[in-house]
Design an enzyme around this catalytic site. Sequence first.
Site, PDB file in Angstrom:
ATOM      1  N   LYS A  75      16.494  21.774  50.620  1.00  0.00           N
ATOM      2  CA  LYS A  75      17.535  22.671  50.102  1.00  0.00           C
ATOM      3  C   LYS A  75      17.756  23.819  51.084  1.00  0.00           C
ATOM      4  O   LYS A  75      16.794  24.371  51.630  1.00  0.00           O
ATOM      5  CB  LYS A  75      17.112  23.200  48.730  1.00  0.00           C
ATOM      6  N   SER A 150      21.290  24.730  40.712  1.00  0.00           N
ATOM      7  CA  SER A 150      21.878  24.938  42.025  1.00  0.00           C
ATOM      8  C   SER A 150      21.476  23.904  43.073  1.00  0.00           C
ATOM      9  O   SER A 150      22.096  23.828  44.129  1.00  0.00           O
ATOM     10  CB  SER A 150      21.498  26.339  42.527  1.00  0.00           C
ATOM     11  N   SER A 174      17.350  24.907  38.072  1.00  0.00           N
ATOM     12  CA  SER A 174      18.083  24.443  39.258  1.00  0.00           C
ATOM     13  C   SER A 174      17.529  23.193  39.925  1.00  0.00           C
ATOM     14  O   SER A 174      18.167  22.638  40.812  1.00  0.00           O
ATOM     15  CB  SER A 174      18.173  25.567  40.293  1.00  0.00           C
TER      16      SER A 174
END
Length: 482
Positions: A75, A150, A174
Site C-alpha cells: 500500500k 482505504s 481499511s
Amino acid sequence: MSVIQELHRQLVRKERSATEITQAYLDRIAQVEPTLHSFLTVTRDRALAQAAEVDKRLAAGEEIGLLTGIPLAIKDNLCTYGVRTTCASKMLEHFVPPYESTVTEKLQAAGAIMVGKTNLDEFAMGSSTENSAFGFTANPWNPERVSGGSSGGSAAAVAARECAAALGSDTGGSIRQPAAFCGVVGLKPTYGLVSRYGLVAYASSLDQIGPLAPTVTDAAILLGAIAGHDPKDATSLRVPIPDYTQALKPDLKGMRIGLIQETVGEGVQPEVKSALEAALKTLEALGATLVELSCPRFAYGLPTYYIIAPSEASANLARYDGVNFGFRAEGASDLLEMYMKTRAQGFGAEVKRRIMIGTYALSAGYYDAYYLRAQKVRTLIKEDFARAFEQVDVLICPTAPTTAFKAGEKTADPLSMYLSDLMTIPVNLAGLPGLSVPCGFDSNGLPIGLQLIGNVLQEATLFHVAYAYEQTTPWHQQQPQL
C-alpha cells in the site's frame, strides 16, 4: 495449498524460476491495470532485479524461506526507500522516502519481491479509493463498483492475481472492508503487534498494518513475517510471535462463537444477512457452539471514531505545510500565505473535511464535549468486548452492511460512505484483531465478507476459525473474470 506455498514449491523444485514467476505477475498487471488501476507505481525493473538475485541463490543451492521470490504489493502509505510513496495525495506526489518502513524491511529480509505500490484513499481517509488524487480503483468482480477503502488497491490487486498477496493498513476497517468487497482475506492485527514505523500516520492510536491475501494460509504466513517488537515504534508490543500456520486446523470442536446481535439489524443488505446465517450453520457443523450476545455500545463506534480519528489526523497532517518536504504552492507573498495555499491546493476535499472536524473537536471550547467524551465512550466499547470474551472465544458479524456499491453512488453523501465501516470501526477502537473471510456472493455476483473478531493477541484463534470455514466452502476458489 495456498498461493505462497504453491509458488514456493515451484521455486524449490525448479519448476519455475523467480524471474518467470515475477514476469508472469508483471504481465498480469500490464493486462488488467487499464481496467482496475490498482497500482500507483509498478516497480518492474527493481522486481526483476530482485528475482534475478533469488535465482542466483537457488542456482547456488541455497535453502530459501517461504516468502523468498514471492511477488507482493505494498500500500502506498508505507515508506519504501528510493521508491515514490504518495499516500494518493497531491501533497506527496513526488515524495521519495529516505528510509524504509519496518514491515517492508522485514519482507525484503525474507526475500520477498515488491511488484509495486497500490492505490488508496488519500492519506487512507475513505472507504472506496474515490478519494485518491490519482483516480479510483475498480472492483475486479465488476469494474463499475468500488473496491472498498482505504486499501482498495491492495485488495483489488490480490483479487485480480496481480500479486501473490499484499500489505494494507487499517484505521477503521481499511483492510477488512475492501477485502470483503473484493472477495479476499484481510486481517487487522491487534494494535501494537505489527510495527507502524514508516507507515504515514492518519490516526496513530488506531492505525495498524496487516495482510490481504487470497487464502487464510497466505494471510497467516504474511502476518508471521511482519509481526514482532520494534524499538522504532513506541506502541510496539514485546510479545513472542507464534507460527500462525500451526493454528490452521480443520475442526472447531469446543470453539465458542458469539454472534453480535447489534450487527444484524436495520441497514444490513438481506443477502449479506443470508450469507451470515449460512456461515453460522457451517461453523456449527464444524463443531462450534454458537452464542447470541449483545455489545450494546457497538453502535456508538461510528460517532466516536469520527471524533477521535479526525482529531489525531488534524495533528498528524499539520506537518504538510510546504516547508520540509512534499508539495509547495507557488505565488505566495509571505510564509502564512504559503502555508494556506499549500494546504488548500495539496489536500483533497475529504482530507480537508476530516482536518476541520478534528481541529474543531480539539478546540478549547469543545475539547471536553467532544474529544474527551469520545475517549470515554471508547473505553466503554472496550469493556463491552471484554465482557463478551468472558463468554466466547471469537465474535462474528458481517464485515460490511452491504456488498460493493457503484462508483460515484456515495461521494456526495459522506455519512452514507462512513456507514460502510459500521461493523469494523469498533474493533479498531478496542485495539482488537479482526479478520474478514469470503462467505458468498450476492445476486449481482459481488463478494460478501464474514468478520471474525478476537480478543487481544488471539490472531491464531481467528486463523483457526477462518481456515476451518474456508476449507469447507468454495468461496476462496472463485476468481473474477477479467
